[in-house]
Write a protein that holds these residues in place. Sequence first.
Motif, short mmCIF file in Angstrom:
data_model
loop_
_atom_site.label_atom_id
_atom_site.label_comp_id
_atom_site.label_asym_id
_atom_site.label_seq_id
_atom_site.Cartn_x
_atom_site.Cartn_y
_atom_site.Cartn_z
N VAL A 1 0.86 -1.18 0.00
CA VAL A 1 0.00 0.00 0.00
C VAL A 1 0.90 1.23 0.00
O VAL A 1 1.52 1.54 1.01
CB VAL A 1 -0.93 0.01 1.24
N PRO A 2 0.98 1.94 -1.12
CA PRO A 2 1.90 3.07 -1.19
C PRO A 2 1.48 4.29 -0.37
O PRO A 2 2.29 5.16 -0.11
CB PRO A 2 1.93 3.41 -2.69
N GLN A 3 0.22 4.36 0.05
CA GLN A 3 -0.24 5.49 0.86
C GLN A 3 0.40 5.39 2.25
O GLN A 3 0.40 4.33 2.87
CB GLN A 3 -1.76 5.42 0.99
N LEU A 4 0.95 6.51 2.73
CA LEU A 4 1.58 6.51 4.05
C LEU A 4 0.58 6.06 5.11
O LEU A 4 -0.53 6.58 5.21
CB LEU A 4 2.10 7.91 4.40
N HIS A 5 1.00 5.06 5.88
CA HIS A 5 0.20 4.57 7.00
C HIS A 5 1.16 3.95 8.01
O HIS A 5 2.21 3.42 7.65
CB HIS A 5 -0.86 3.56 6.54
N VAL A 6 0.80 4.07 9.29
CA VAL A 6 1.67 3.61 10.36
C VAL A 6 0.93 2.56 11.18
O VAL A 6 -0.10 2.85 11.80
CB VAL A 6 2.13 4.78 11.26
#
Length: 141
Positions: free
Chosen positions: A88-93
């Motif tokens: 998933v290239p969307q920034l997520h932590v």
Amino acid sequence: MNDFTLHPRLAGDCLTLGTLPLCRVLLMNDRTYPWLILVPQRNGIAEICELTEADQQVLIAESSSVAQAMLTLFKPDKLNIAAIGNLVPQLHVHHVARYRSDPAWPGTVWGRDRGEPYPAEQVGELLRAFLRHLPDLQASV
């Protein structure tokens, strides 16, 4: 932030608990592991360094607040926090409570078969618990 779009994989794998000032707060729909994901509500961001300095500081503060809440609520042996993003290239932590007794210990939880989804009543209980520990959380379920 009305134009923010959540990546379809995150939307499919998770339940939205609510929002903090910067991040959408997701619950991985797998009750095997207590697992929250923070997604900064900024489109087109893949890396923490791409956020403004102000947003980086807010992300760290929100991540720390979520981590403290998870330590208090779940009392894990270890709390894993990671921003990987290979699928998933969307920034997520990720914030994953880990126990020596969990099925993946001591390995990672990434890429494992999906476990058992949460029943609706347990999601409600978790949301109420997080609302008590995260005063800035605006519920959305």
